[in-house]
Each structure stands twice: as C-alpha cells, then as structure tokens.
Design a protein around this motif. Structure first.
Motif, PDB file in Angstrom:
ATOM      1  N   VAL A   1       0.807  -1.221   0.000  1.00 47.25           N
ATOM      2  CA  VAL A   1       0.000   0.000   0.000  1.00 47.25           C
ATOM      3  C   VAL A   1       0.839   1.269   0.000  1.00 47.25           C
ATOM      4  O   VAL A   1       0.537   2.228  -0.705  1.00 47.25           O
ATOM      5  N   PHE A   2       1.894   1.286   0.822  1.00 46.27           N
ATOM      6  CA  PHE A   2       2.743   2.479   0.904  1.00 46.27           C
ATOM      7  C   PHE A   2       3.577   2.637  -0.359  1.00 46.27           C
ATOM      8  O   PHE A   2       4.167   1.671  -0.846  1.00 46.27           O
ATOM      9  N   GLU A   3       3.626   3.836  -0.854  1.00 43.12           N
ATOM     10  CA  GLU A   3       4.521   4.187  -1.965  1.00 43.12           C
ATOM     11  C   GLU A   3       5.590   5.118  -1.416  1.00 43.12           C
ATOM     12  O   GLU A   3       5.351   5.870  -0.473  1.00 43.12           O
TER      13      GLU A   3
ATOM     14  N   ASN B   1      -6.868   8.484   6.886  1.00 39.78           N
ATOM     15  CA  ASN B   1      -8.089   8.018   6.232  1.00 39.78           C
ATOM     16  C   ASN B   1      -7.771   7.271   4.941  1.00 39.78           C
ATOM     17  O   ASN B   1      -8.378   6.229   4.656  1.00 39.78           O
ATOM     18  N   ALA B   2      -6.814   7.774   4.161  1.00 35.03           N
ATOM     19  CA  ALA B   2      -6.408   7.090   2.930  1.00 35.03           C
ATOM     20  C   ALA B   2      -5.795   5.730   3.256  1.00 35.03           C
ATOM     21  O   ALA B   2      -6.068   4.732   2.570  1.00 35.03           O
ATOM     22  N   LEU B   3      -4.985   5.678   4.308  1.00 32.28           N
ATOM     23  CA  LEU B   3      -4.385   4.420   4.728  1.00 32.28           C
ATOM     24  C   LEU B   3      -5.460   3.437   5.180  1.00 32.28           C
ATOM     25  O   LEU B   3      -5.423   2.259   4.830  1.00 32.28           O
ATOM     26  N   SER B   4      -6.417   3.909   5.942  1.00 31.69           N
ATOM     27  CA  SER B   4      -7.504   3.056   6.406  1.00 31.69           C
ATOM     28  C   SER B   4      -8.263   2.442   5.232  1.00 31.69           C
ATOM     29  O   SER B   4      -8.551   1.238   5.221  1.00 31.69           O
ATOM     30  N   GLU B   5      -8.560   3.247   4.250  1.00 34.94           N
ATOM     31  CA  GLU B   5      -9.282   2.753   3.068  1.00 34.94           C
ATOM     32  C   GLU B   5      -8.441   1.740   2.293  1.00 34.94           C
ATOM     33  O   GLU B   5      -8.926   0.683   1.888  1.00 34.94           O
ATOM     34  N   ALA B   6      -7.161   2.055   2.087  1.00 38.59           N
ATOM     35  CA  ALA B   6      -6.284   1.160   1.322  1.00 38.59           C
ATOM     36  C   ALA B   6      -6.071  -0.163   2.055  1.00 38.59           C
ATOM     37  O   ALA B   6      -6.082  -1.240   1.436  1.00 38.59           O
TER      38      ALA B   6
END
Length: 135
Positions: A51-53, A110-115
């Motif tokens: 997930v992390f870029e 929030n973006a991390l939670s969704e991903a």
C-alpha cells in the motif's frame, strides 16, 4: 541501525518475519483493536508494503537499554503524504513483541484506512495459509 529497519528497507519479507516474536501484538493506527500473533502481524506488514509508496525511514530513536525503538517514516498512500512512526519493543531474545504505528495527518490516515481495508481479505488469507502470500 535497527535490524527491522534494514529488513524493511531491503523489502526482505522473510527477514521481517524472523524479527517478530510469536506473541507479537500489532497496534494499527486505523483499527480499534490490536492484532495479536506473528502470522497476522506479518500479513499486515506485507500489505502495508503493498500500500505504501515512496516509503522511507527518516529517523531512528533508540532507548539506552536497547529495548524500545522509534522509527520515523514518510510515505505516500493514494496521493496523500504520510508522516508516521513505528514504535517497536523487543523482548529478551531481541524479537519484536510490541509493534505500534501512528500516522498523520488525518487525511493520510483516512487514505491508509481505506487502502488497508481493501487488503484485509488477502491479509486474513495470508495469516491463515502462508502459501497464498502476495508480495
């Protein structure tokens, strides 16, 4: 440099897993309950790496006793810049037995939670059956 940092920077999934105690507890920045156990923690960390870029550790802080470590990082998730910290505690054998992550700002969390939510079916599969791992 902490061995965990070296393993992550090398993207060495096997080395990361070897550094986890069987009874490790992972505390997510976006989930209410902690996740106990090596299998689920390793699966979560593999998903995080998917997930992390542009993930980079930027600073490392260690206590004088060598049991507590803070690894500050930057990354991008779905176009959002993330600042975060991995807080690690190691047991008497030098294995990580407590792993807590914090991230900011809220839009990145929030973006991390969704991903990560989109990864969770795969995480459960990997934790239950190592033969279905996705790197």
């Amino acid at each position: 440099m902490h061995a965990f940092r070296q393993a992550v920077e090398a993207r060495d999934h096997a080395a990361i897993e070897r550094l986890l105690a069987d009874d490790v507890v992972f505390t997510s920045p976006v989930a209410f309950k902690p996740y106990p156990g090596k299998a689920i923690t390793a699966a979560i960390l593999r998903a995080v790496m998917r997930v992390f870029e542009d993930f980079t550790y930027v600073r490392e802080i260690d206590d004088a006793g060598g049991t507590d470590h803070a690894l500050l990082f930057t990354a991008t998730v779905d176009g959002k810049s993330v600042n975060g910290c991995d807080f690690l505690h190691v047991d008497a054998d030098g294995l990580i037995d407590d792993f807590m992550v914090m991230v900011r700002p809220l839009s990145a969390a929030n973006a991390l939670s969704e991903a990560m939510g989109a990864q969770f079916d795969q995480i459960r599969l990997e934790a239950a059956d190592p033969s279905v791992r996705v790197f």
